[in-house]
Design a protein around this motif. Structure first.
Motif, PDB file in Angstrom:
ATOM      1  N   GLY A  29      18.343   7.218  -9.572  1.00 13.58           N
ATOM      2  CA  GLY A  29      17.364   7.726  -9.950  1.00 13.58           C
ATOM      3  C   GLY A  29      16.856   7.934 -10.968  1.00 13.58           C
ATOM      4  O   GLY A  29      15.998   8.801 -11.439  1.00 13.58           O
ATOM      5  N   ILE A  30      16.520   6.466 -11.162  1.00 14.56           N
ATOM      6  CA  ILE A  30      15.822   6.305 -12.267  1.00 14.56           C
ATOM      7  C   ILE A  30      14.514   5.709 -11.858  1.00 14.56           C
ATOM      8  O   ILE A  30      14.573   4.354 -10.833  1.00 14.56           O
ATOM      9  N   ASP A  31      13.647   4.911 -12.495  1.00 10.62           N
ATOM     10  CA  ASP A  31      12.540   4.363 -12.157  1.00 10.62           C
ATOM     11  C   ASP A  31      11.341   4.876 -13.066  1.00 10.62           C
ATOM     12  O   ASP A  31      11.276   6.260 -14.175  1.00 10.62           O
ATOM     13  N   TRP A  32      10.152   4.134 -13.147  1.00  8.15           N
ATOM     14  CA  TRP A  32       9.259   4.261 -14.580  1.00  8.15           C
ATOM     15  C   TRP A  32       7.583   3.563 -13.727  1.00  8.15           C
ATOM     16  O   TRP A  32       7.793   2.700 -13.426  1.00  8.15           O
ATOM     17  N   GLN A  33       7.252   3.919 -14.638  1.00 13.04           N
ATOM     18  CA  GLN A  33       5.640   3.144 -13.773  1.00 13.04           C
ATOM     19  C   GLN A  33       5.148   2.705 -15.819  1.00 13.04           C
ATOM     20  O   GLN A  33       4.556   3.696 -16.909  1.00 13.04           O
ATOM     21  N   VAL A  34       3.573   2.273 -15.638  1.00 10.89           N
ATOM     22  CA  VAL A  34       3.440   1.898 -16.459  1.00 10.89           C
ATOM     23  C   VAL A  34       2.238   2.516 -16.913  1.00 10.89           C
ATOM     24  O   VAL A  34       1.267   3.361 -16.296  1.00 10.89           O
ATOM     25  N   VAL A  35       1.934   3.378 -18.056  1.00  8.08           N
ATOM     26  CA  VAL A  35       0.627   3.853 -18.892  1.00  8.08           C
ATOM     27  C   VAL A  35      -0.048   3.282 -19.621  1.00  8.08           C
ATOM     28  O   VAL A  35      -1.158   4.035 -19.433  1.00  8.08           O
ATOM     29  N   ARG A  36       0.639   2.380 -20.549  1.00 12.07           N
ATOM     30  CA  ARG A  36      -0.587   1.204 -21.413  1.00 12.07           C
ATOM     31  C   ARG A  36       0.240  -0.073 -21.335  1.00 12.07           C
ATOM     32  O   ARG A  36       1.190  -0.268 -21.196  1.00 12.07           O
ATOM     33  N   LEU A  37      -1.176  -0.551 -21.230  1.00  6.46           N
ATOM     34  CA  LEU A  37      -0.218  -2.118 -21.237  1.00  6.46           C
ATOM     35  C   LEU A  37      -1.659  -2.231 -22.160  1.00  6.46           C
ATOM     36  O   LEU A  37      -2.912  -2.577 -21.768  1.00  6.46           O
ATOM     37  N   ALA A  38      -1.188  -3.256 -23.175  1.00  3.33           N
ATOM     38  CA  ALA A  38      -3.341  -3.345 -24.231  1.00  3.33           C
ATOM     39  C   ALA A  38      -2.567  -5.389 -24.748  1.00  3.33           C
ATOM     40  O   ALA A  38      -1.003  -5.517 -25.240  1.00  3.33           O
ATOM     41  N   THR A  39      -3.062  -6.041 -24.664  1.00  2.00           N
ATOM     42  CA  THR A  39      -3.294  -7.292 -25.073  1.00  2.00           C
ATOM     43  C   THR A  39      -3.946  -7.655 -26.024  1.00  2.00           C
ATOM     44  O   THR A  39      -5.070  -7.616 -25.737  1.00  2.00           O
ATOM     45  N   ASP A  40      -3.286  -8.098 -26.847  1.00  2.00           N
ATOM     46  CA  ASP A  40      -4.192  -9.137 -27.425  1.00  2.00           C
ATOM     47  C   ASP A  40      -4.147 -10.748 -27.752  1.00  2.00           C
ATOM     48  O   ASP A  40      -3.207 -10.965 -27.603  1.00  2.00           O
ATOM     49  N   TRP A  41      -5.001 -11.724 -27.347  1.00  2.00           N
ATOM     50  CA  TRP A  41      -4.658 -13.467 -27.670  1.00  2.00           C
ATOM     51  C   TRP A  41      -5.156 -13.654 -28.620  1.00  2.00           C
ATOM     52  O   TRP A  41      -6.785 -12.964 -29.029  1.00  2.00           O
ATOM     53  N   LYS A  42      -4.255 -14.614 -29.021  1.00  2.00           N
ATOM     54  CA  LYS A  42      -4.209 -15.529 -29.975  1.00  2.00           C
ATOM     55  C   LYS A  42      -5.029 -16.941 -29.761  1.00  2.00           C
ATOM     56  O   LYS A  42      -6.130 -16.594 -30.298  1.00  2.00           O
ATOM     57  N   SER A  43      -4.680 -17.393 -28.981  1.00  2.00           N
ATOM     58  CA  SER A  43      -4.754 -19.026 -27.817  1.00  2.00           C
ATOM     59  C   SER A  43      -4.621 -19.113 -27.023  1.00  2.00           C
ATOM     60  O   SER A  43      -4.780 -18.057 -26.080  1.00  2.00           O
ATOM     61  N   SER A  44      -5.734 -19.882 -26.133  1.00  2.00           N
ATOM     62  CA  SER A  44      -5.562 -19.735 -24.269  1.00  2.00           C
ATOM     63  C   SER A  44      -4.577 -21.086 -24.337  1.00  2.00           C
ATOM     64  O   SER A  44      -3.835 -21.523 -24.372  1.00  2.00           O
ATOM     65  N   ALA A  45      -4.155 -20.908 -22.769  1.00  2.00           N
ATOM     66  CA  ALA A  45      -2.544 -21.815 -22.708  1.00  2.00           C
ATOM     67  C   ALA A  45      -3.347 -22.594 -21.127  1.00  2.00           C
ATOM     68  O   ALA A  45      -4.418 -21.563 -20.429  1.00  2.00           O
ATOM     69  N   GLN A  46      -3.550 -23.423 -20.845  1.00  2.00           N
ATOM     70  CA  GLN A  46      -3.844 -23.924 -19.688  1.00  2.00           C
ATOM     71  C   GLN A  46      -3.147 -24.774 -18.863  1.00  2.00           C
ATOM     72  O   GLN A  46      -1.702 -24.384 -18.939  1.00  2.00           O
ATOM     73  N   PHE A  47      -3.409 -24.892 -17.946  1.00  2.00           N
ATOM     74  CA  PHE A  47      -2.678 -25.968 -16.061  1.00  2.00           C
ATOM     75  C   PHE A  47      -1.379 -26.466 -17.259  1.00  2.00           C
ATOM     76  O   PHE A  47      -1.780 -27.703 -17.629  1.00  2.00           O
ATOM     77  N   ASP A  48      -0.088 -26.371 -16.124  1.00  2.00           N
ATOM     78  CA  ASP A  48       1.121 -26.851 -16.456  1.00  2.00           C
ATOM     79  C   ASP A  48       1.589 -27.033 -18.072  1.00  2.00           C
ATOM     80  O   ASP A  48       2.550 -26.810 -18.035  1.00  2.00           O
ATOM     81  N   ASP A  49       1.215 -25.429 -19.170  1.00  2.00           N
ATOM     82  CA  ASP A  49       1.397 -25.143 -20.465  1.00  2.00           C
ATOM     83  C   ASP A  49       3.414 -24.390 -19.915  1.00  2.00           C
ATOM     84  O   ASP A  49       2.940 -23.824 -18.652  1.00  2.00           O
ATOM     85  N   VAL A  50       3.618 -24.076 -20.198  1.00  2.00           N
ATOM     86  CA  VAL A  50       5.331 -23.779 -19.954  1.00  2.00           C
ATOM     87  C   VAL A  50       5.382 -22.933 -21.672  1.00  2.00           C
ATOM     88  O   VAL A  50       5.066 -22.957 -22.590  1.00  2.00           O
ATOM     89  N   LEU A  51       5.436 -21.282 -20.999  1.00  2.00           N
ATOM     90  CA  LEU A  51       4.862 -20.280 -21.322  1.00  2.00           C
ATOM     91  C   LEU A  51       6.366 -19.968 -21.957  1.00  2.00           C
ATOM     92  O   LEU A  51       6.996 -19.725 -21.048  1.00  2.00           O
ATOM     93  N   ALA A  52       6.247 -19.871 -23.117  1.00  2.00           N
ATOM     94  CA  ALA A  52       7.910 -18.578 -23.633  1.00  2.00           C
ATOM     95  C   ALA A  52       7.213 -17.298 -23.997  1.00  2.00           C
ATOM     96  O   ALA A  52       6.424 -17.240 -24.841  1.00  2.00           O
ATOM     97  N   ILE A  53       8.403 -16.107 -22.899  1.00  2.00           N
ATOM     98  CA  ILE A  53       7.245 -14.940 -22.902  1.00  2.00           C
ATOM     99  C   ILE A  53       8.472 -14.443 -23.841  1.00  2.00           C
ATOM    100  O   ILE A  53       9.746 -14.652 -22.945  1.00  2.00           O
ATOM    101  N   SER A  54       8.985 -13.604 -24.632  1.00  2.00           N
ATOM    102  CA  SER A  54      10.128 -12.894 -25.028  1.00  2.00           C
ATOM    103  C   SER A  54       9.589 -11.040 -25.160  1.00  2.00           C
ATOM    104  O   SER A  54       8.688 -11.289 -24.986  1.00  2.00           O
ATOM    105  N   VAL A  55      10.801 -10.761 -25.086  1.00  2.00           N
ATOM    106  CA  VAL A  55      10.313  -8.739 -24.568  1.00  2.00           C
ATOM    107  C   VAL A  55      11.545  -8.171 -25.856  1.00  2.00           C
ATOM    108  O   VAL A  55      12.463  -8.844 -25.809  1.00  2.00           O
ATOM    109  N   VAL A  56      10.626  -7.687 -26.625  1.00  2.00           N
ATOM    110  CA  VAL A  56      11.981  -6.977 -26.936  1.00  2.00           C
ATOM    111  C   VAL A  56      11.416  -5.288 -26.674  1.00  2.00           C
ATOM    112  O   VAL A  56      10.726  -4.722 -26.731  1.00  2.00           O
ATOM    113  N   THR A  57      12.662  -4.171 -26.869  1.00  2.00           N
ATOM    114  CA  THR A  57      12.437  -3.078 -27.070  1.00  2.00           C
ATOM    115  C   THR A  57      12.011  -1.976 -28.543  1.00  2.00           C
ATOM    116  O   THR A  57      12.616  -2.967 -29.649  1.00  2.00           O
ATOM    117  N   ALA A  58      10.948  -1.815 -28.551  1.00  2.00           N
ATOM    118  CA  ALA A  58       9.908  -1.182 -29.929  1.00  2.00           C
ATOM    119  C   ALA A  58      10.674   0.078 -30.125  1.00  2.00           C
ATOM    120  O   ALA A  58      10.835   0.693 -31.301  1.00  2.00           O
TER     121      ALA A  58
END
Length: 152
Positions: free
Chosen positions: A53-82
């Motif tokens: 009985g649980i679902d969720w909807q995104v109400v806000r997504l904000a992104t700040d870019w610092k630099s660019s990623a390119q083809f074939d780069d391996v991205l490390a993506i971390s997620v924490v509950t704030a």
């Protein structure tokens, strides 16, 4: 990388634009994939949450870019509950280059808990709240195709 939930993802050619960097809208996709895996780690599959009985909807997504990623780069993506409120929760997502540690982008995503059928706002159940607050430290989901055993 062992102190938080992390996901490795390789940049695919079709995610890049004419400037030969990852197109800005693809970062929303990366955040969505990482959050989906974070939630799967915490709660099991999406269907299991719906059955509870649980679902969720995104109400806000904000992104700040610092630099660019390119083809074939391996991205490390971390997620924490704030933060976890009465009906919403906020996750912080950091994207960096796996091989260099170069910071690429930071996102904040705010979700509201809703009922699965009517999508009406609901209070976050205590057990759901506790798992969100605990997080998933030490979990690594690897979609990059590289061997990380030397790094763990």
């Amino acid at each position: 990388m062992n102190n938080v939930f992390s996901m490795l993802l390789r940049v695919r050619y079709n995610e890049c634009d004419a400037q030969e960097v990852v197109f800005n809208a693809r970062y929303g996709d990366y955040v969505d994939i990482a959050v989906t895996e974070y939630m799967r780690t915490l709660f099991g599959g999406y269907q299991e949450l719906l059955a509870q009985g649980i679902d969720w909807q995104v109400v806000r997504l904000a992104t700040d870019w610092k630099s660019s990623a390119q083809f074939d780069d391996v991205l490390a993506i971390s997620v924490v509950t704030a933060a976890v409120g009465n009906t919403s929760f906020t996750l912080h997502v950091n994207i960096s280059d796996y091989s260099t540690g170069r910071e690429i982008a930071q996102s904040e995503i705010v979700n509201v808990a809703v009922t699965p059928v009517n999508h009406e706002k609901m209070s976050i159940p205590d057990d759901f709240r506790a798992k969100l607050q605990e997080g998933a430290p030490g979990v690594l989901v690897n979609y990059s195709g590289i061997n990380t055993e030397d790094d763990i």
